[in-house]
Write a protein that holds these residues in place. Structure first.
Motif, mmCIF file in Angstrom:
data_model
loop_
_atom_site.group_PDB
_atom_site.id
_atom_site.type_symbol
_atom_site.label_atom_id
_atom_site.label_comp_id
_atom_site.label_asym_id
_atom_site.label_seq_id
_atom_site.Cartn_x
_atom_site.Cartn_y
_atom_site.Cartn_z
ATOM 1 N N THR A 358 15.401 -40.358 49.827
ATOM 2 C CA THR A 358 14.989 -39.614 51.027
ATOM 3 C C THR A 358 15.120 -38.188 51.094
ATOM 4 O OG1 THR A 358 17.179 -40.607 51.502
ATOM 5 C CG2 THR A 358 15.138 -41.560 52.656
ATOM 6 N N LEU A 359 15.784 -37.614 50.219
ATOM 7 C CA LEU A 359 16.022 -36.112 50.337
ATOM 8 C C LEU A 359 14.444 -35.482 50.042
ATOM 9 C CD1 LEU A 359 19.343 -35.431 48.386
ATOM 10 C CD2 LEU A 359 18.968 -35.404 50.932
ATOM 11 N N ALA A 360 13.899 -34.689 50.816
ATOM 12 C CA ALA A 360 12.456 -34.517 50.905
ATOM 13 C C ALA A 360 12.243 -32.874 50.596
ATOM 14 C CB ALA A 360 11.835 -35.042 51.982
ATOM 15 N N VAL A 361 11.484 -32.308 49.950
ATOM 16 C CA VAL A 361 11.456 -30.822 49.804
ATOM 17 C C VAL A 361 10.061 -30.556 50.500
ATOM 18 C CG1 VAL A 361 11.075 -29.049 48.178
ATOM 19 C CG2 VAL A 361 12.329 -31.003 47.379
ATOM 20 N N PRO A 362 10.305 -29.799 51.464
ATOM 21 C CA PRO A 362 9.035 -29.236 52.253
ATOM 22 C C PRO A 362 8.251 -28.388 51.587
ATOM 23 C CG PRO A 362 10.800 -28.017 53.030
ATOM 24 C CD PRO A 362 11.512 -28.867 51.776
ATOM 25 N N LEU A 363 6.713 -28.491 52.055
ATOM 26 C CA LEU A 363 5.563 -27.830 51.478
ATOM 27 C C LEU A 363 5.862 -26.369 50.969
ATOM 28 C CD1 LEU A 363 2.981 -28.964 50.396
ATOM 29 C CD2 LEU A 363 1.836 -28.307 52.468
ATOM 30 N N ALA A 364 6.613 -25.571 51.920
ATOM 31 C CA ALA A 364 6.967 -24.154 51.842
ATOM 32 C C ALA A 364 7.616 -24.001 50.541
ATOM 33 C CB ALA A 364 7.536 -23.551 53.143
ATOM 34 N N MET A 587 8.305 -27.239 59.414
ATOM 35 C CA MET A 587 8.277 -28.077 58.289
ATOM 36 C C MET A 587 7.065 -28.770 57.812
ATOM 37 S SD MET A 587 11.109 -27.077 56.505
ATOM 38 C CE MET A 587 12.390 -25.919 57.035
ATOM 39 N N GLN A 588 6.445 -28.842 56.877
ATOM 40 C CA GLN A 588 5.298 -29.650 56.458
ATOM 41 C C GLN A 588 5.688 -30.324 55.397
ATOM 42 O OE1 GLN A 588 2.333 -26.221 56.097
ATOM 43 N NE2 GLN A 588 1.075 -27.292 57.829
ATOM 44 N N PRO A 603 -1.963 -31.277 54.526
ATOM 45 C CA PRO A 603 -0.511 -30.940 55.101
ATOM 46 C C PRO A 603 -0.519 -31.510 56.889
ATOM 47 C CG PRO A 603 -1.534 -29.066 54.096
ATOM 48 C CD PRO A 603 -2.567 -30.112 54.263
ATOM 49 N N ARG A 604 0.950 -31.849 57.120
ATOM 50 C CA ARG A 604 1.193 -32.559 58.589
ATOM 51 C C ARG A 604 2.549 -31.826 58.734
ATOM 52 N NH1 ARG A 604 4.015 -37.912 58.968
ATOM 53 N NH2 ARG A 604 5.184 -38.078 56.849
#
Length: 637
Positions: A358-364, A587-588, A603-604
């Motif tokens: 569940t640790l998620a890295v955002p697109l940026a 955050m995307q 991207p959302r």
């Protein structure tokens, strides 16, 4: 409402006769217990370890401000089961912080925060009673005193990074102290810095150069650790948040004393330079060097690209007793490997709760990493930035990074080795998990519910489609069970000191050829050309490194890449006064429920962070201001 709250608090105080003494830890009445704690060497050693206990708890990164609030990793706030993982720190960038009940409250030790002032009190008690054990050798006594002075400085430093001007708790006051005496007040920033540095200067001579008995004592403080923290403190004090910050020009205590200097003092960088240089020299004297991966006997063939990836990964996950780069790590192991990686096998899907990922890295954060030429993706003249979200099929040239024949997004191609070492993504190769044949490595499959790594429910999902692969040991195995190979997340490593020294030299105005020497050491290990060659040959701004501001931008990005997901960039972004800008963008992530590449790679927006100027400093809990009128609140709260 706030007035009512104040009256309630005052009433409680009157009824319970607590007065404001609750606020500052004073010497307890149970002197007999203290005497027992120092009756002999063994009991005193136990008390020494209690002084260490708070710093060891900082290894739990979900409570670490630098880790949880940097925007490098985000955590869903609507899971049906967090599986023991607290979203309190991660939710702060969603605008949940308040002064009535601050999240990660390290002032009081509430809501995920550790009780730092209580930790300081333990240190004071140790120093006040260290002469009592008659069987304690003089050399041990000197070492223990030095260790406790370091810990006392470090606890003040953690509070300083959060709150800025803090009370200095140099001694524990006796229980019969007057109410006026125990009402602490905040001390100007420069005075706090000088106090912490004074403690460290007193500590260093009594600390060992290295840990001789590694089986029993790894994790205890050494000279290189103390000197490195000294460099961090002085660099922090010289940085824009603390050094002549105009946002705090009117910030004064209850007597009208200015708490922040009103003008920039460039000499602060000179103090930082000397400290960082001495720390590096000390580390190199004892043989520390940038880590390189040495393949074990069961890895018979390894491509150059995977060799670099594993060098970068194991700089973090290598055993701490043999990691040549490690300056300081805490004793507890990193506890969140199952949260940091994707599911890789069909059997792992059947385990409902073992592999949340569940640790998620955002697109940026993904886009922060360089191209293969070592320059930002929006600067590389040869990299198709405008079409980075279009599709491309993996080919033989990229087969050790992306599965051959797999359709993924163009942004995943022709990136620097740290991109592939630090991130897991749909179509990406995962070397390890029990498979060490580079030609049959696992591949992440993340598109849609039916994919092995795809979202399964409101418990096991990654909301962006990127995992912090850096935080998973390649030796750990997940299948029908999970066999973890533990590691300790570095607090300080040599690469970080090199980058800090480059930053300091640049802020001093040194020539760029002098500045790049240390940053290029880090880049070379990462498989990249030096700054001058990379920008000259590939950047749209080939002379960027020749100006101080351009070099500053290069160093900041290099630091954020090299130390990504280790907690330090979150603190750096604060002291640089850049976090507000970073968190001004939504955050995307990818459209994770879609199975077709053309639909998945859209991207959302997940949420828009909330971070204002006031968020650079933590709020002091309102209750504390009510019971102690000598305290003043941080600006904006």
């Amino acid at each position: 409402m706030k007035s009512l709250y104040k009256y309630i608090c005052v009433a409680v105080l009157v009824i319970s006769s607590l007065s404001c003494k609750k606020y500052l830890d004073v010497t307890p009445e149970n002197v007999g217990t203290i005497d027992y704690a120092f009756r002999n060497r063994n009991e005193a050693e136990n008390y020494l370890y209690s002084c260490y206990s708070t710093v060891q708890q900082l290894a739990n990164t979900q409570w670490d401000v630098g880790f949880a609030t940097s925007g490098e990793i985000i955590f869903p706030n609507d899971l049906t089961d967090n599986q023991g993982f607290s979203p309190i720190g991660f939710n702060l960038i969603r605008g949940t912080q308040t002064s009535s009940a601050p999240g990660l409250n390290y002032w009081d030790g509430l809501t995920g925060g550790l009780a730092m002032f209580r930790a300081i009190r333990r240190c004071n008690t140790m120093l006040e009673n260290i002469d009592k054990p008659v069987d304690l050798r003089q050399d041990e006594k000197e070492r223990w005193i030095a260790e406790v002075k370091f810990l006392k400085a470090y606890y003040h430093f953690y509070l300083f990074k959060l709150y800025g001007p803090i009370p200095i708790i140099d001694i524990n006051l006796p229980i019969n102290s007057s109410e006026d005496e125990v009402m602490v007040k905040r001390v100007p920033v420069d005075s706090v810095v000088n106090y912490m540095i004074g403690l460290l200067d007193e500590a260093v001579p009594g600390l060992p150069l290295i840990i001789q008995d590694q089986a029993k004592e790894l994790g205890r403080i050494t000279k290189p650790i103390a000197l490195s923290v000294k460099a961090q403190i002085l660099a922090t004090a010289a940085s824009p948040l603390y050094n002549g910050n105009p946002d705090y020009s009117d910030f004064k205590d209850y007597e009208g004393t200015q708490l922040f200097s009103t003008s920039v003092d460039p000499m602060k960088w000179d103090r930082a330079e000397q400290a960082c240089r001495e720390a590096i020299q000390m580390c190199e004297t004892i043989g520390l060097k940038l880590h390189t991966f040495i393949p074990p006997a069961n890895i018979t063939t390894l491509s150059d690209s995977l060799m670099t990836v594993l060098t970068l990964q194991t700089a973090i996950t290598e055993k701490w007793d043999i990691n040549s780069e490690l300056v300081w790590a805490l004793n507890p192991v990193f506890p969140y490997q199952p949260y940091s990686g994707p599911r890789l096998t069909a059997a792992s899907v059947l385990s409902e709760r073992q592999y949340p990922g569940t640790l998620a890295v955002p697109l940026a954060q993904q886009e922060l990493f360089y191209t293969e030429h070592g320059v930002p993706i929006n600067e590389d003249r040869t990299w198709d930035y405008a079409n980075r979200y279009s599709l491309r099929v993996g080919d033989n040239a990229s087969r050790f990074y992306i599965e051959n024949g797999y359709e993924t997004v163009k942004a995943h191609f022709n990136r620097e080795p740290r991109f592939y070492a630090d991130l897991a993504f749909d179509g990406g190769v995962w070397f390890g998990n029990g498979v060490v044949n580079q030609n049959s490595a696992y591949v992440v499959k993340a598109r849609g519910n039916s994919a092995i790594a795809g979202p399964k429910d409101r418990i096991r999902l990654n909301i962006t489609g990127y995992w912090p692969k850096k935080l998973v040991n390649y030796l750990s195995v997940q299948d029908d069970g999970y066999v973890l190979t533990d590691f300790r997340l570095p607090v300080i490593r040599l690469a970080g000191l090199y980058l800090l020294y480059s930053e300091i030299l640049n802020e001093q105005g040194k020539p760029y050829l002098e500045v790049v020497e240390y940053i290029d050491r880090v880049r070379k290990r990462a498989g990249l050309a030096g700054v001058v060659d990379a920008w000259t040959n590939f950047s749209l701004y080939p002379d960027k490194f020749t100006s101080q501001s351009g070099m500053r931008e290069i160093i900041h990005q290099e630091t954020r890449i090299e130390l990504a997901f280790e907690g330090q960039p979150g603190w750096d972004l604060r002291r640089w006064k850049k976090l507000q800008n970073i968190l001004s963008q939504p955050m995307q992530g990818w459209n994770i429920y879609e199975t077709e590449p053309a639909m998945y790679y859209r991207p959302r927006i997940l949420f828009s962070p909330v971070f204002n100027k006031r968020d650079y400093l933590w709020p002091i809990r309102d209750y504390n201001l009510i019971v102690n009128d000598k305290l003043v609140q941080n600006p904006g709260w």
